[in-house]
Design an enzyme around this catalytic site. Sequence first.
Site, PDB file in Angstrom:
ATOM      1  N   ASP A  24       0.782  -1.243   0.000  1.00 11.95           N
ATOM      2  CA  ASP A  24       0.000   0.000   0.000  1.00 11.95           C
ATOM      3  C   ASP A  24       0.819   1.302   0.000  1.00 11.95           C
ATOM      4  OD1 ASP A  24      -1.589  -2.094   0.807  1.00 11.95           O
ATOM      5  OD2 ASP A  24      -2.243  -1.159   2.667  1.00 11.95           O
ATOM      6  N   TRP A  48       5.853 -10.333   1.234  1.00  6.85           N
ATOM      7  CA  TRP A  48       5.344  -9.569   2.369  1.00  6.85           C
ATOM      8  C   TRP A  48       5.945 -10.116   3.673  1.00  6.85           C
ATOM      9  CZ3 TRP A  48       2.486 -10.151   6.853  1.00  6.85           C
ATOM     10  CH2 TRP A  48       1.917  -8.971   7.373  1.00  6.85           C
ATOM     11  N   SER A  81      -0.363   0.232   7.437  1.00 11.92           N
ATOM     12  CA  SER A  81      -0.737   1.413   6.663  1.00 11.92           C
ATOM     13  C   SER A  81      -1.268   2.552   7.521  1.00 11.92           C
ATOM     14  CB  SER A  81      -1.778   1.032   5.613  1.00 11.92           C
ATOM     15  OG  SER A  81      -1.127   0.294   4.605  1.00 11.92           O
ATOM     16  N   ARG A 151      -7.435  -1.049  11.686  1.00  9.81           N
ATOM     17  CA  ARG A 151      -6.200  -0.524  11.075  1.00  9.81           C
ATOM     18  C   ARG A 151      -6.439   0.508   9.973  1.00  9.81           C
ATOM     19  NH1 ARG A 151      -6.482  -6.055   9.443  1.00  9.81           N
ATOM     20  NH2 ARG A 151      -6.870  -6.309   7.215  1.00  9.81           N
ATOM     21  N   ASP A 152      -5.315   1.045   9.506  1.00  7.05           N
ATOM     22  CA  ASP A 152      -5.212   1.924   8.336  1.00  7.05           C
ATOM     23  C   ASP A 152      -5.852   3.287   8.570  1.00  7.05           C
ATOM     24  OD1 ASP A 152      -4.185  -0.444   7.385  1.00  7.05           O
ATOM     25  OD2 ASP A 152      -5.923  -0.937   6.143  1.00  7.05           O
ATOM     26  N   GLU A 203     -10.517  -2.330   4.377  1.00  9.36           N
ATOM     27  CA  GLU A 203      -9.172  -1.827   4.655  1.00  9.36           C
ATOM     28  C   GLU A 203      -9.017  -0.434   4.039  1.00  9.36           C
ATOM     29  OE1 GLU A 203      -6.482  -5.849   4.767  1.00  9.36           O
ATOM     30  OE2 GLU A 203      -6.792  -5.037   2.774  1.00  9.36           O
TER      31      GLU A 203
END
Length: 501
Positions: A24, A48, A81, A151-152, A203
């Site tokens: 991302d 990853w 992120s 998250r994010d 996300e």
Amino acid sequence: MTINYDHPLRPQYHFTPEANWLNDPNGMVYYEGEYHLFYQHHPASTIWGPMHWGHAVSRDLVHWEHLPIALYPDHNGTIFSGSAVVDWEDTSGFFDGKAGLVAIYTQTLDIPDTDLSKQRQSIAYSKDNGRTWTAYAGNPVLSDERFVDFRDPKVLWHAASARWIMVLAAGDRLCLYYSTDLKEWTFASEFGEKEGSHDGVWECPDLFLLPVEGQPGSEKWVLIVSIGDDEGQPEGSRTQYFIGDFDGVTFTNNNGPESVLWLDHGRDNYAGVTWSDAQGQGGARLLIGWMNNWKYANIIPTGEWRGAMTLPRKLSLRMQEDGIRLVQEVPRELSVMRADRHELRDEQIKPGSNLLHSYKGELLEIEAEFELDSALEFGFKLRMGSGNETIVGYNAVDGELFIDRTRSGAVDFHPQFGCRHSAPLDGENGRIKLQIWVDRSSIELFANDGALVMTDQIFPLKGAEGIELYAEGGTVWLRSLQLYPLKSVYAAANITEKATP
Ligand code: FRU
């Protein structure tokens, strides 16, 4: 390390990491003439792993300067992120009354002796234009143990309430918070549990205000939500958006909860979010996405790097027959890459002929306007050669635009990569406009002035550079065509082939 930018599949004008893994885009902020682009990065592998924030800056959105890693994992976990803002008024108190940059991101911490992890939000600040960062001693600043996925964070300044707003993905919904200092966050509302697509985990949200084209004084809030891969969905991970109102506390969807609006109808545009602070400084609302798909992201056949960004896109809202829709266009700044220009006008395209047989190229921008006639299908075959071709076409019978990458090159690394996919598109006054960007391993297609977008990776053989302009089952009028061979942004470092007529 010597970087080989001339690898046959290395994008020549899309952002890639010098080496190793990228996913991302993160922390995008415009400050003192620089566009900052941070990104999810594993500096020790092409797959990853423990996430860091890689970092690059650009002054023109074309040439990117790689900078050292900005954020490393610490005792609060790895760095997932998030976003960054300019704290103009020093609301955080980090900057001695001056302005500075604050990053807001997720930290993921494994819980010992379990398969579980905690996702909590942290902040860090920079007093030197993003070159170095200090993690806030009070991290994490936000946690909620009820959510496994949490998250994010995307943070924006909401002028009407004079507060920071955070929008955060929490599994099957978004949570919104507000703050006056970026450190203490108060829950505001939730959105989305029963709205839009839930084909995968939510996300990477984003929330921003945009004017509606041609309607002075009319503005709408746009809420972007990416949805993760799900085995049952051939599309894999993709991005949807909502249009609505936001009062500083609650987002209200202007469309029915069942309505799903896709940001991109291709397979490879994920986790896209927009730059903070460019819009406020007279610039546009610019989005960039990760040009990949979680379905096969870890196994795409690249080289010492894995992962690229889409082109940056300028976003606007347009009133269409079916309502207000997001449209995307490539910013004008990118026209500096044009190396040459070839033009055609008012040509009738017949089956079996190829007006572009004397052209070739692997780095191209093509603009074409067609007037529908008797052809059942027409379009372009690109990156042709040695059995490879990628088709960008319009099926006039079904009124559908498509990309067919079944024979685009390497496809067998994943059973769902080699595919043909389409999206409905009507002609405007009987005309179809296409703008196509071709790079060594991607195709980006903008139709009818950005009303429909498709972004796809392709992995053709070196030398597959042929171009065909085709029609099937009848004729079509090509009202205009501009073909621009593009320069590599690494032109000084690489010797790249130039398309020749
Ligand atoms: C989206 C995503 C985010 C997460 C990051 C981890 O692609 O899964 O939700 O923060 O990637 O790298």
